[in-house]
Design a protein around this motif. Structure first.
Motif, short mmCIF file in Angstrom:
data_model
loop_
_atom_site.label_atom_id
_atom_site.label_comp_id
_atom_site.label_asym_id
_atom_site.label_seq_id
_atom_site.Cartn_x
_atom_site.Cartn_y
_atom_site.Cartn_z
N GLY A 6 78.46 39.29 43.26
CA GLY A 6 77.40 38.91 42.59
C GLY A 6 75.88 39.13 43.08
N SER A 7 75.99 40.08 43.91
CA SER A 7 74.83 40.44 44.78
C SER A 7 73.96 41.73 44.17
N ALA A 8 72.69 41.63 43.96
CA ALA A 8 71.88 42.38 43.66
C ALA A 8 71.77 43.38 44.66
N LEU A 9 72.25 43.18 45.95
CA LEU A 9 72.19 44.16 47.12
C LEU A 9 73.70 44.52 47.52
N PRO A 10 74.27 45.61 46.85
CA PRO A 10 75.75 45.84 47.22
C PRO A 10 75.78 46.47 48.37
N ALA A 11 76.88 46.72 49.11
CA ALA A 11 76.98 47.54 50.41
C ALA A 11 76.85 48.87 50.16
N ASN A 12 77.16 49.14 49.13
CA ASN A 12 77.03 51.01 48.54
C ASN A 12 76.39 50.78 47.15
N GLN A 487 68.33 27.43 38.66
CA GLN A 487 67.74 28.74 39.50
C GLN A 487 68.41 28.51 41.01
N ARG A 488 69.45 29.09 40.93
CA ARG A 488 70.39 29.00 42.54
C ARG A 488 70.62 30.58 42.75
N PRO A 489 70.31 30.73 44.17
CA PRO A 489 70.62 32.58 44.53
C PRO A 489 72.31 32.71 44.32
N THR A 490 72.23 34.07 43.96
CA THR A 490 73.85 34.48 43.92
C THR A 490 73.69 35.28 45.46
#
Length: 491
Positions: A6-12, A487-490
């Motif tokens: 669910g992250s906008a910043l994946p590992a790759n 409005q909660r962070p993923t």
């Protein structure tokens, strides 16, 4: 879909087409921005090819920075052209009684209004506790401006029949610390134009600036007047008007977010600027709140105005006017509903005269039928209402609305009004914002179906009914808490 994390910043990194597919998937939950069935938040002219043009224009200037006009003269040229166009539409420029109008492009109506208040406040440095006079129907952004800038807000009530402030009440509210008087053209909630000429004259006699908030209707009222609609004087043709705001991302149909704040002359605009040189970095001078500004929205607005042209806007205003008339007739045709005001601009506002016909349930029933409207809570003797912002895109679908409204009214009557538990009603009437604990908020959210959701509930009648029952300050706190739950962070 978004990946498992669910992250906008994946590992790759993710391939571009997959990212776009994720965004399209997320967008499926949104209200439709095209098609003439959304009566709030977005403005659609239904002009073929305009989206593609503005997207391309946006891309051409997306990385241009408005921080320094000497580095990017293209943005300066487009901004000046937009200001000139807005001034001409609103009665200023060469050959008018306001030939020296100047202005700035902002990110939206709220920024324009904050800057209008700032300019008025900073023009009077001798006043240590500045105040502004606004009708109760003025846009909430003035309250936001007052809060941010620590300016006192003196609110004048509106007549429950005309929905306008009394000129005498405005005059009585002006005091030695008043730096700005506000009018709406039109007011957002009900779509009526305040008595601008009389209020501006009153402000001028007191030596106070007068701002006309035409963010909502400034780009349509002049065209409606040319089509024969009886539009009262509200622009720079009125001598006492010192500034006007108009949003190009509304009825100029530019992509969000672009607004223009105009001043009658450069001297009135000067206090709007912020300049700072007391540090070792670059010398900062900003006409607006932001320093860095993307050129994308400005270029997209420039492309929109150039492509549609004056004749195009006149035709879009004609379509909108005709759609308003059909929608108003549809409201008149449903027993138990009435217009809050006869339409003067591009707003249709309705309320219920039948206790069995709950407006908040009606809104949900319209939503279930694909029509998205805007509920408005009761306030200071004014009834709860439903707001329809009408755009040119509504015209091709307008004949479908009447039957849908009648069906929704039948369904709302069958469902019956929302009935809150007596203990909840008592709580809403007696609870203070300070007493609203996290545990109490969690309990309310659970009972209203807001807890543990990834988005808002499908039906909002119960939530709106609770807010409607609460005093204004408690409403505000509940809104903050409820939106905070969404409005909660993923992670």
């Amino acid at each position: 879909m978004i990946d498992e994390s669910g992250s906008a910043l994946p590992a790759n990194g993710v391939p571009a087409e997959q990212v776009l597919a994720e965004i399209r998937s997320l967008r499926e939950a949104d209200r439709p921005t095209h098609g003439g069935r959304l009566f709030a938040y977005v403005y659609d002219p239904a002009v073929a090819g305009l989206d593609e043009l503005t997207a391309a224009a946006y891309a051409e200037s997306a990385h241009v920075n408005g921080l320094d006009p000497t580095a990017f003269p293209s943005l300066l040229a487009m901004e000046n052209a937009l200001v000139g166009a807005a001034a001409r539409v609103l009665g200023g420029g060469p050959g008018t009684s306001a030939p020296e109008v100047v202005g700035s492009v902002t990110s939206g109506g709220t920024e324009s209004l904050i800057l209008a208040v700032k300019a008025a406040r900073d023009a009077r440095p001798e006043i240590t506790a500045a105040r502004i006079v606004v009708p109760s129907s003025a846009h909430a952004a003035f309250a936001k401006a007052a809060h941010y800038l620590r300016v006192a807000l003196d609110t004048v009530p509106v007549d429950p029949a005309t929905l306008r402030p009394s000129v005498a009440d405005v005059a009585a509210a002006i005091g030695p610390e008043t730096v700005l008087v506000v009018c709406s053209a039109p007011s957002y909630a009900h779509g009526v134009v305040d008595p601008v000429a009389e209020i501006a004259e009153t402000a001028a006699a007191a030596g106070v600036r007068c701002h006309v908030d035409a963010c909502f209707g400034g780009w349509t009222l002049p065209y409606l007047r040319r089509l024969g609609v009886d539009v009262p004087a509200f622009d720079f043709a009125v001598a006492g008007v010192t500034s006007i705001s108009v949003d190009l991302h509304k009825y100029a149909y530019a992509p969000k977010g672009v607004s223009v704040l105009l001043h009658r002359d450069a001297g009135l605009r000067a206090p709007q600027y912020f300049a700072y040189a007391d540090w070792p970095g670059y010398t900062m001078v900003n006409p607006v709140i932001s320093s860095t500004r993307s050129g994308g929205p400005i270029a997209a607005a420039y492309a929109t105005l150039r492509h549609l042209g004056d004749d195009g806007y006149l035709e879009l205003a004609r379509r909108t006017r005709d759609a308003v008339r059909v929608l108003a007739d549809a409201v008149r045709g449903v027993d138990g509903l009435r217009l809050v005001a006869e339409p003067e601009s591009t707003v249709v506002c309705l309320t219920s005269t039948d206790p069995a016909l709950d407006l908040f349930v009606l809104v949900d029933e319209l939503t279930a039928r694909g029509w998205h409207t805007q509920p408005q809570l009761a306030y200071a003797g004014l009834p709860r209402s439903v707001h329809l912002t009408v755009t040119a895109a509504v015209a091709p679908r307008v004949a479908e609305f009447g039957p849908a409204l009648a069906e929704a009214a039948v369904a709302a009557r069958a469902a019956g009004p929302v009935v809150l538990p007596p203990e909840l009603l008592a709580l809403a009437g007696s609870l203070t914002p300070q007493a609203l604990t996290p545990e109490l908020v969690a309990g309310l959210a659970e009972g209203l179906g807001l807890a543990g959701r990834a988005g808002p509930p499908d039906r909002m009648a119960v939530v709106n009914t609770l807010l409607d029952a609460a005093p204004v300050r408690l409403r505000e706190r509940l809104l903050v808490e409820f939106v905070g739950l969404l409005q909660r962070p993923t992670w």
